[in-house]
Design a protein around this motif. Structure first.
Motif, PDB file in Angstrom:
ATOM      1  N   THR A   1     -27.556 -22.320  -9.159  1.00  0.00           N
ATOM      2  CA  THR A   1     -27.029 -22.623 -10.053  1.00  0.00           C
ATOM      3  C   THR A   1     -25.565 -22.205  -8.925  1.00  0.00           C
ATOM      4  OG1 THR A   1     -25.543 -21.144 -12.015  1.00  0.00           O
ATOM      5  CG2 THR A   1     -26.317 -19.465  -9.824  1.00  0.00           C
ATOM      6  N   ASP A   2     -23.890 -22.710  -9.905  1.00  0.00           N
ATOM      7  CA  ASP A   2     -23.091 -22.172  -8.990  1.00  0.00           C
ATOM      8  C   ASP A   2     -22.012 -21.468  -9.612  1.00  0.00           C
ATOM      9  OD1 ASP A   2     -23.405 -24.646  -7.253  1.00  0.00           O
ATOM     10  OD2 ASP A   2     -22.620 -26.336  -9.691  1.00  0.00           O
ATOM     11  N   ILE A   3     -21.825 -21.283 -10.553  1.00  0.00           N
ATOM     12  CA  ILE A   3     -21.423 -20.164 -11.186  1.00  0.00           C
ATOM     13  C   ILE A   3     -22.075 -18.856 -11.833  1.00  0.00           C
ATOM     14  CG2 ILE A   3     -20.059 -21.681 -13.016  1.00  0.00           C
ATOM     15  CD1 ILE A   3     -17.703 -19.679 -11.836  1.00  0.00           C
ATOM     16  N   LEU A   4     -21.307 -18.048 -12.726  1.00  0.00           N
ATOM     17  CA  LEU A   4     -22.403 -16.935 -13.137  1.00  0.00           C
ATOM     18  C   LEU A   4     -21.405 -16.635 -14.286  1.00  0.00           C
ATOM     19  CD1 LEU A   4     -24.296 -16.295 -10.613  1.00  0.00           C
ATOM     20  CD2 LEU A   4     -24.660 -14.163 -11.646  1.00  0.00           C
ATOM     21  N   VAL A   5     -21.762 -16.609 -15.632  1.00  0.00           N
ATOM     22  CA  VAL A   5     -20.664 -16.355 -16.723  1.00  0.00           C
ATOM     23  C   VAL A   5     -21.553 -15.716 -16.816  1.00  0.00           C
ATOM     24  CG1 VAL A   5     -19.108 -17.422 -18.323  1.00  0.00           C
ATOM     25  CG2 VAL A   5     -19.709 -18.552 -16.196  1.00  0.00           C
TER      26      VAL A   5
ATOM     27  N   LEU B   1     -15.070 -24.319 -14.191  1.00  0.00           N
ATOM     28  CA  LEU B   1     -16.156 -24.774 -14.701  1.00  0.00           C
ATOM     29  C   LEU B   1     -16.523 -25.669 -14.592  1.00  0.00           C
ATOM     30  CD1 LEU B   1     -16.372 -21.790 -17.569  1.00  0.00           C
ATOM     31  CD2 LEU B   1     -17.214 -21.716 -15.006  1.00  0.00           C
ATOM     32  N   ALA B   2     -15.649 -26.848 -15.098  1.00  0.00           N
ATOM     33  CA  ALA B   2     -16.106 -28.555 -15.355  1.00  0.00           C
ATOM     34  C   ALA B   2     -16.889 -29.160 -13.868  1.00  0.00           C
ATOM     35  CB  ALA B   2     -14.355 -29.028 -15.119  1.00  0.00           C
ATOM     36  N   GLY B   3     -18.164 -29.632 -14.411  1.00  0.00           N
ATOM     37  CA  GLY B   3     -19.013 -30.366 -13.452  1.00  0.00           C
ATOM     38  C   GLY B   3     -20.173 -28.919 -12.756  1.00  0.00           C
ATOM     39  N   ARG B   4     -19.931 -28.089 -12.968  1.00  0.00           N
ATOM     40  CA  ARG B   4     -20.477 -26.948 -12.398  1.00  0.00           C
ATOM     41  C   ARG B   4     -21.435 -26.408 -12.517  1.00  0.00           C
ATOM     42  NH1 ARG B   4     -17.168 -22.616  -8.882  1.00  0.00           N
ATOM     43  NH2 ARG B   4     -18.321 -22.909  -7.773  1.00  0.00           N
ATOM     44  N   ARG B   5     -23.290 -26.332 -12.397  1.00  0.00           N
ATOM     45  CA  ARG B   5     -23.992 -25.657 -12.724  1.00  0.00           C
ATOM     46  C   ARG B   5     -23.603 -23.815 -13.375  1.00  0.00           C
ATOM     47  NH1 ARG B   5     -27.402 -27.435  -8.063  1.00  0.00           N
ATOM     48  NH2 ARG B   5     -26.028 -27.101  -7.703  1.00  0.00           N
ATOM     49  N   VAL B   6     -23.446 -23.121 -14.794  1.00  0.00           N
ATOM     50  CA  VAL B   6     -23.544 -22.233 -15.109  1.00  0.00           C
ATOM     51  C   VAL B   6     -24.927 -22.002 -15.878  1.00  0.00           C
ATOM     52  CG1 VAL B   6     -22.155 -21.211 -16.757  1.00  0.00           C
ATOM     53  CG2 VAL B   6     -21.264 -22.863 -16.330  1.00  0.00           C
TER      54      VAL B   6
ATOM     55  N   ALA C   1     -21.893 -29.133 -16.019  1.00  0.00           N
ATOM     56  CA  ALA C   1     -23.088 -29.451 -15.499  1.00  0.00           C
ATOM     57  C   ALA C   1     -24.421 -29.432 -16.285  1.00  0.00           C
ATOM     58  CB  ALA C   1     -23.304 -29.968 -14.473  1.00  0.00           C
ATOM     59  N   SER C   2     -24.223 -28.025 -16.700  1.00  0.00           N
ATOM     60  CA  SER C   2     -25.491 -27.531 -17.531  1.00  0.00           C
ATOM     61  C   SER C   2     -25.728 -25.870 -17.295  1.00  0.00           C
ATOM     62  CB  SER C   2     -26.776 -27.845 -16.676  1.00  0.00           C
ATOM     63  OG  SER C   2     -26.432 -27.652 -15.322  1.00  0.00           O
ATOM     64  N   VAL C   3     -26.423 -25.448 -18.100  1.00  0.00           N
ATOM     65  CA  VAL C   3     -26.333 -24.444 -19.230  1.00  0.00           C
ATOM     66  C   VAL C   3     -27.648 -23.925 -18.855  1.00  0.00           C
ATOM     67  CG1 VAL C   3     -25.953 -22.152 -20.160  1.00  0.00           C
ATOM     68  CG2 VAL C   3     -23.670 -24.519 -19.835  1.00  0.00           C
ATOM     69  N   GLU C   4     -28.259 -23.055 -18.010  1.00  0.00           N
ATOM     70  CA  GLU C   4     -29.152 -22.045 -18.563  1.00  0.00           C
ATOM     71  C   GLU C   4     -28.679 -20.342 -18.565  1.00  0.00           C
ATOM     72  OE1 GLU C   4     -31.626 -24.147 -14.923  1.00  0.00           O
ATOM     73  OE2 GLU C   4     -30.795 -23.240 -13.997  1.00  0.00           O
ATOM     74  N   VAL C   5     -30.282 -20.369 -18.819  1.00  0.00           N
ATOM     75  CA  VAL C   5     -30.208 -18.928 -19.344  1.00  0.00           C
ATOM     76  C   VAL C   5     -30.723 -17.466 -17.988  1.00  0.00           C
ATOM     77  CG1 VAL C   5     -30.264 -17.048 -20.984  1.00  0.00           C
ATOM     78  CG2 VAL C   5     -29.490 -19.392 -20.967  1.00  0.00           C
ATOM     79  N   LEU C   6     -29.893 -16.578 -17.891  1.00  0.00           N
ATOM     80  CA  LEU C   6     -30.960 -14.759 -17.580  1.00  0.00           C
ATOM     81  C   LEU C   6     -30.592 -14.110 -18.640  1.00  0.00           C
ATOM     82  CD1 LEU C   6     -33.261 -14.112 -14.800  1.00  0.00           C
ATOM     83  CD2 LEU C   6     -30.505 -13.990 -13.588  1.00  0.00           C
ATOM     84  N   VAL C   7     -31.711 -13.408 -18.217  1.00  0.00           N
ATOM     85  CA  VAL C   7     -31.379 -12.013 -19.385  1.00  0.00           C
ATOM     86  C   VAL C   7     -32.292 -10.848 -18.931  1.00  0.00           C
ATOM     87  CG1 VAL C   7     -30.673 -13.095 -21.498  1.00  0.00           C
ATOM     88  CG2 VAL C   7     -33.233 -12.610 -21.180  1.00  0.00           C
ATOM     89  N   ALA C   8     -32.231  -9.433 -19.399  1.00  0.00           N
ATOM     90  CA  ALA C   8     -32.978  -8.188 -18.763  1.00  0.00           C
ATOM     91  C   ALA C   8     -34.390  -8.663 -19.444  1.00  0.00           C
ATOM     92  CB  ALA C   8     -32.094  -7.491 -18.591  1.00  0.00           C
TER      93      ALA C   8
END
Length: 259
Positions: free
Chosen positions: A134-138, A210-215, A241-248
């Motif tokens: 990832t590039d940045i966490l949201v 956020l533009a162009g980054r993997r979130v 660029a893309s969105v992935e998800v991480l949860v507890a």
């Protein structure tokens, strides 16, 4: 100007004082399990019984939503094949059962913010691959009224700890929940999707960041994925660029009818 040797001596003394402080604290307030009253060897840990109740999600898992798969070889669960999510991939550390609820419910509703640490540790292990690319966490945002009542966003606390752990940036205010939604707890998957549709937007001040980054979207629990999909929709519309998800944790085998 201090010499390196003097700096090391001073640092060593501070380390010794910190260790002494920890010993004195443990003597005055013996460490207890995070989720029960049992004594443990160190602050911020669980006893063996409570830790043993946690059901960690291990491979094989669905690449799309992170749910455990019954056998190796399959890449996606039937639900994701039938209806792919707007996010590219998801990963969860724990099955959302009684063991996970003992950590997550006090964290979310009872001001037990110290539980963010162990939860983030479990997430970092489960989501190592997502965090690496990832590039940045949201974090998934709360509506401002709910945030005012709760005083903290549990997803934000997790995102901050994870970002610090892997040395990646995070943006607490990148997403806004501009429409308050009712509790989704008893709703089915379709009703959840309808409830959160259009509820999120990227803050104008953060669009360039956020533009162009993997979130990597961070939340506490993934159920049907409706909230994560709505967030991903807003992020993708803003040019990420893309969105992935991480949860507890995530609900096991959510199926098609329930969230």
């Amino acid at each position: 100007m201090r010499s390196p040797a003097m700096a090391m001596r001073i640092s060593g003394r501070f380390d010794g004082l910190r260790r002494l402080g920890g010993v004195l604290l443990d003597a005055a307030l013996p460490p207890h399990c995070l989720t029960c009253e049992a004594r443990v060897s160190a602050q911020g840990t669980q006893c063996l019984a409570c830790f043993g109740r946690l059901q960690f999600i291990a491979e094989p898992v669905c690449e799309g939503c992170g749910t455990a798969l019954p056998y190796a070889g399959a890449r996606r669960c039937e639900a994701c094949v039938a209806r792919p999510h707007r996010f590219a991939a998801a990963r969860a550390a724990l099955v959302y059962d009684d063991g996970a609820k003992a950590l997550l419910l006090p964290f979310k509703y009872a001001d037990r913010t110290e539980l963010a640490g162990p939860l983030a540790l479990h997430m970092a292990r489960a989501g190592a691959g997502l965090l690496a690319r990832t590039d940045i966490l949201v974090p998934v945002p709360l509506h401002w009224r709910r945030l005012l009542g709760r005083r903290y966003n549990q997803a934000g606390l997790l995102a901050r700890l994870l970002a610090a752990r892997v040395g990646k940036p995070w943006a607490a205010d990148a997403l806004r929940r501009h429409r308050r939604t009712a509790s989704l707890g008893e709703l089915g998957a379709e009703a959840r999707r309808a409830a959160v549709a259009g509820a999120f937007a990227v803050a104008e001040s953060r669009a360039g960041l956020l533009a162009g980054r993997r979130v990597l979207l961070i939340d506490d629990v993934l159920t049907s994925g409706a909230t994560a999909d709505a967030c991903a929709e807003a992020l993708l519309a803003a040019g990420v660029a893309s969105v992935e998800v991480l949860v507890a944790a995530r609900v096991a085998a959510p199926g098609r009818g329930r969230a």
